[in-house]
Scaffold this active site. Sequence first.
Site: not given
Ligand code: IPE
Ligand code: IPE
Ligand code: MG
Length: 259
Positions: A33, A81
């Site tokens: 994340d 996502n």
């Molecule tokens: C969790 O991260 C999913 C992945 C890392 C693929 P998200 O960024 O989607 O989760 P939330 O929305 O902060 O809970």
């Molecule tokens: C994790 O990084 C990757 C995926 C969930 C695909 P994020 O895209 O969630 O990054 P933040 O949490 O918005 O910074």
């Molecule tokens: Mg995230």
Amino acid sequence: MEEKRLFAKKDPVSENMAIDMERIPHHIAIIMDGNGRWAQKRHLPRVAGHKQGMQTVKTITIAASNLGVKVLTLYAFSTENWKRPSSEVNYLMQLPIRFFSTFVPDLVKNNVRVMVMGDIQRLPAKTQQAVNDAVADTANCDGMVLNFALNYGSRDEITRAVQEVAAAVQAGTISPEAIDEELVSQHLMTAPLGEFADPDLLIRTSGEERISNFLLWQLAYSELEFVPEHWPDFDAESLKRAIIEFQGRHRRFGGLKNE
Ligand code: IPE
Ligand code: IPE
Ligand code: MG
């Protein structure tokens, strides 16, 4: 707050502690994340964070394999996502294609076997193709398993398992009394991982402290670590630090300390 945690990360006590190579967690699962925030901090588009995050996947795969980890599960795309802007979703769907087009030879060289779990059939055809090719190209590797959770959601996983078990009951092949934890586990997407299905250690980067629909059943007794680095900043040292922290924990599984 972040300052403090970054400081704690460099705590000399943890840096001087050595990793115990005899007690490496068998299965490490990571919620990767913070890609978007990493990019935004640098005034870059969010997808630049995903691109850099792909490099981290390569680094951590090799580092984990060298440490003797048996299974590395990486949460790459959740069933939630899809809610993101289509431009970002499209970019994320291209990433496996780019990743495997350059990295499969390294995976083979390191004897790493690719597996994937999630609702793969809903991914674009080219993404499915890239993933399936990587699985096939590494099928003979018998070192670490690199298990990607792609379009994965644990509630979706459990729902499918319930449907399969219910169908078996309806067909008369099992009785309701025969449903036990082992049978449920066999219907989850981690079943192919066998004895290593449940993670020993879960790491989530970027400071968020939640599970976000990841491995709800399998995490029952995993050690959880929430680290401040955004995923593109996570490196082999961060992984080692997480393992040292894991090795300092005492897992009881509901029993007593001196059992
Ligand atoms: C969790 O991260 C999913 C992945 C890392 C693929 P998200 O960024 O989607 O989760 P939330 O929305 O902060 O809970
Ligand atoms: C994790 O990084 C990757 C995926 C969930 C695909 P994020 O895209 O969630 O990054 P933040 O949490 O918005 O910074
Ligand atoms: Mg995230």
